[in-house]
Design a protein around this motif. Structure first.
Motif, PDB file in Angstrom:
ATOM      1  N   UNK A   4       0.840  -1.202   0.000  1.00 26.42           N
ATOM      2  CA  UNK A   4       0.000   0.000   0.000  1.00 26.42           C
ATOM      3  C   UNK A   4       0.876   1.254   0.000  1.00 26.42           C
ATOM      4  N   UNK A   5       0.463   2.250  -0.728  1.00 28.05           N
ATOM      5  CA  UNK A   5       1.223   3.495  -0.818  1.00 28.05           C
ATOM      6  C   UNK A   5       0.355   4.658  -0.345  1.00 28.05           C
ATOM      7  N   UNK A   6       0.995   5.753   0.044  1.00 32.34           N
ATOM      8  CA  UNK A   6       0.210   6.903   0.499  1.00 32.34           C
ATOM      9  C   UNK A   6      -0.650   7.480  -0.624  1.00 32.34           C
ATOM     10  N   UNK A  73      -0.716  -7.635   6.776  1.00 28.24           N
ATOM     11  CA  UNK A  73      -1.237  -7.077   5.535  1.00 28.24           C
ATOM     12  C   UNK A  73      -0.566  -7.859   4.401  1.00 28.24           C
ATOM     13  N   UNK A  76       2.850  -7.135   2.644  1.00 32.95           N
ATOM     14  CA  UNK A  76       4.141  -7.277   3.314  1.00 32.95           C
ATOM     15  C   UNK A  76       4.516  -8.737   3.554  1.00 32.95           C
ATOM     16  N   UNK A  82      10.624  -7.646   9.163  1.00 32.50           N
ATOM     17  CA  UNK A  82      11.112  -6.308   8.818  1.00 32.50           C
ATOM     18  C   UNK A  82      11.015  -5.381  10.027  1.00 32.50           C
ATOM     19  N   UNK A  96       7.804   7.596  11.292  1.00 31.42           N
ATOM     20  CA  UNK A  96       7.902   6.146  11.159  1.00 31.42           C
ATOM     21  C   UNK A  96       8.619   5.808   9.858  1.00 31.42           C
ATOM     22  N   UNK A  98      11.179   2.444   7.764  1.00 35.56           N
ATOM     23  CA  UNK A  98      11.812   1.125   7.813  1.00 35.56           C
ATOM     24  C   UNK A  98      13.318   1.288   7.874  1.00 35.56           C
ATOM     25  N   UNK A 126       9.566   6.603  -0.816  1.00 37.28           N
ATOM     26  CA  UNK A 126       9.452   6.617   0.642  1.00 37.28           C
ATOM     27  C   UNK A 126      10.811   6.901   1.279  1.00 37.28           C
TER      28      UNK A 126
ATOM     29  N   UNK B 141       1.735   5.359   8.183  1.00 41.36           N
ATOM     30  CA  UNK B 141       1.995   4.104   8.909  1.00 41.36           C
ATOM     31  C   UNK B 141       1.953   2.904   7.955  1.00 41.36           C
ATOM     32  N   UNK B 142       0.845   2.804   7.225  1.00 39.88           N
ATOM     33  CA  UNK B 142       0.616   1.627   6.385  1.00 39.88           C
ATOM     34  C   UNK B 142       1.724   1.391   5.341  1.00 39.88           C
ATOM     35  N   UNK B 143       2.235   2.425   4.674  1.00 41.31           N
ATOM     36  CA  UNK B 143       3.292   2.169   3.679  1.00 41.31           C
ATOM     37  C   UNK B 143       4.568   1.572   4.286  1.00 41.31           C
ATOM     38  N   UNK B 144       4.718   1.695   5.595  1.00 43.25           N
ATOM     39  CA  UNK B 144       5.916   1.184   6.262  1.00 43.25           C
ATOM     40  C   UNK B 144       5.640  -0.146   6.965  1.00 43.25           C
ATOM     41  N   UNK B 145       4.471  -0.720   6.675  1.00 42.45           N
ATOM     42  CA  UNK B 145       4.197  -2.067   7.156  1.00 42.45           C
ATOM     43  C   UNK B 145       3.490  -2.149   8.486  1.00 42.45           C
ATOM     44  N   UNK B 146       2.932  -1.062   8.957  1.00 43.86           N
ATOM     45  CA  UNK B 146       2.140  -1.111  10.184  1.00 43.86           C
ATOM     46  C   UNK B 146       0.678  -0.956   9.816  1.00 43.86           C
ATOM     47  N   UNK B 147      -0.074  -2.032   9.959  1.00 44.32           N
ATOM     48  CA  UNK B 147      -1.472  -2.025   9.540  1.00 44.32           C
ATOM     49  C   UNK B 147      -2.448  -2.401  10.641  1.00 44.32           C
TER      50      UNK B 147
END
Ligand SMILES: [Zn+2]
Lengths: 135, 393
Positions: A4-6, A73, A76, A82, A96, A98, A126, B141-147
């Motif tokens: 998912x992307x912003x 999700x 991922x 990760x 936030x 990675x 990102x 949050x979601x793009x970095x794997x926190x859902x």
């Protein structure tokens, strides 16, 4: 399934467009110089609506983190395990991101990191973080 | 500010059976209506008496409840967008409504097919409007794997562990306490399934520091309760439980977990002192607490922020049976979300009432006079109620 992307709208589109140009920028209040993240319309410190996108040093430290071992999700599923970490940047804001070059077992709170960028699609890049020797 | 103290009572509770496989076999509305019917029966009321309804967010509209039940004179309806903190926050708003005459009897229902229906993580992954933070979570949050909740909250737990030395075994002590209580509750999903510390430590990592056994159950089930004024409660079947104090609160900012100046401040940090002041009691006077246990660390954090111990001391507080029956503060005597069922926090209210009525059977806290129930939702929203035996005051 893809990640998912912003949604590239409004202030969020502006934030990520700077990332596409290889720059991490945050809103900085034009009146009291307070940095803020996530993007908002006015400064909660002084009430000013005036702000600019000010460039971050890109240097920060790990404030807290989690190692995601089971993807919750489907986008991922191939990425686990990760590290998702909250980075406290020198400007005082936390973001936030990675951590992409650190084995999960070596990740520590307080670890100095530096921003880098990873292109996800034509539209979206990102910010990511790598270990730094010093802040 | 004390106008709410002892102005209202809980006069009826109801709860369905809970299950995972094969599922409830009912719609989420039908499941909730079963719990409502039980609560009405318990109170000695009919649906015609209900003139206020406060549904859980996204689980049915007040209009639908009223039409299904036959509540022909609905005067008061509201839903509080506080996630799992909503039922206890609704308890407080219901008390406000009956204390001011805005309603006579307020129904607070809640329930879902949390196992057989759409799973929480699936909803969170696909519908950003349904999750806390909405666009913030979607874009940052979601793009970095926190859902999903265990991932967000893991970040809060990890920081606490770093600052205060909270250990995995202390998180495990919470899970084990809830499981032990479930062995005394025949209605708990984990009844007959004890757990050891080795079981806990061996369970697979989900999002460090959270293992599988740090996470609440996903279950089908529903519960409901009814609030009325203390004056009206006297005319009912009795066994009313009085609301001594209640409050809710939010962290700041509530919609972004990470940019909080005080990273450990949650809704309960401000709500608990307000509720205790209203009730005129201190945490030391509390006989038990039903604490919203979506994950183990959230129990430790709420124990601290509610004032049962100082911040940073929660890990030691829960060890060595501290929150088990017979300990200094029995917590979640029904087994909680971790080992009874995920009833959205309504199960905690139901259990608090049972304890204060002296109807908790094998798991009864001896001579329970004052009990606390909390709610936790979204990115740390909080609610708390301090309850006492009606007839003792
Ligand atoms: Zn400002």
């Amino acid at each position: 399934m893809t990640r998912p992307l912003p949604a590239m709208t409004g202030l969020t589109a502006q934030f990520y467009e700077w990332c596409s140009r290889g720059e991490l920028r945050f809103q900085r209040c034009s009146r009291c110089a307070t940095f803020r993240h996530v993007p908002r319309d006015l400064c909660a410190e002084c009430g000013s609506f005036d702000w600019e996108w000010a460039r971050s040093s890109g240097n920060g430290t790990v404030f807290t983190y989690t190692i995601v071992a089971r993807a919750l999700h489907p986008g991922f599923a191939d990425a686990v395990p990760y590290a998702a970490a909250v980075i406290e940047l020198a400007e005082g804001v936390r973001i936030l991101g990675n951590i992409v070059d650190c084995p999960p077992g070596e990740l520590r709170i307080g670890m100095p990191v530096r921003v880098d960028f990873e292109r996800q699609s034509d539209a979206v890049t990102l910010p990511v973080f790598r270990r730094a020797l010093t802040t | 500010m004390n106008t709410l103290m002892d102005a209202a009572c809980i006069v009826g509770i109801g709860q369905t059976a809970v299950c995972r496989k094969p599922g409830s076999g009912l719609s989420q509305m039908a499941l909730q209506l079963k719990a409502v019917a039980a609560a009405l029966e318990d109170a000695g009321l009919t649906a015609r008496d209900i003139d206020g309804i406060m549904p859980f967010p996204n689980l049915g509209r007040a209009e639908a409840f009223a039409a299904s039940l036959g509540c022909e004179n609905l005067r008061f309806a509201a839903t509080l967008n506080l996630g799992g903190a909503a039922p206890v926050a609704a308890l407080r708003v219901a008390a406000m409504a009956v204390a001011t005459g805005s309603a006579n009897h307020v129904l607070v229902p809640g329930g879902w097919n949390g196992y057989s229906g759409a799973r929480t993580r699936e909803i969170a992954a696909t519908d950003s409007e349904s999750i806390p933070g909405a666009a913030i979570a979607r874009d940052y949050y979601l793009p970095y794997g926190l859902s999903a909740p265990p991932q967000w909250y893991a970040l809060m737990a990890q920081r606490h562990m770093q600052e205060y030395g909270t250990r995995s075994e202390q998180l495990g002590a919470v899970a084990i306490a809830m499981r032990r209580h479930a062995q005394l509750n025949p209605d708990a999903l984990m009844h007959g399934k004890p757990m050891t510390m080795d079981d806990y430590l061996d369970s697979p990592m989900i999002s460090a520091p959270y293992r599988l056994l740090d996470c609440c159950l996903e279950t089908d089930g529903a519960a409901a309760f009814i609030v009325t004024s203390t004056e009206r409660a006297r005319d009912l079947r009795g066994r009313a439980v009085s609301i001594m104090g209640a409050a809710s609160g939010q962290p700041y900012p509530a919609d972004d977990i990470f940019n909080r100046k005080d990273f450990h401040r949650i809704g309960l940090t401000t709500a608990a002192p307000e509720a205790f002041a209203m009730a005129g009691v201190t945490p030391a006077e509390v006989d038990f607490a039903q604490i919203y246990d979506c994950f183990t660390f959230e129990v430790i954090q709420q124990i601290e922020e509610a004032g049962f111990c100082r911040r940073g001391e929660g890990g030691a507080f829960v060890e060595n049976g501290g929150i088990e029956l017979g300990g200094r503060l029995p917590v979640n005597t029904h087994g909680g979300l971790l080992s009874q069922a995920h009833l959205l926090g309504l199960g905690h209210v139901v259990e608090a009432v049972r304890q204060l009525r002296g109807e908790a059977g094998e798991r009864q806290v001896k001579n329970a006079q004052i009990g606390v129930v909390t709610g936790w939702g979204d990115f740390g929203d909080g609610s708390i109620a301090i309850l006492c035996r009606g007839e003792q005051r």
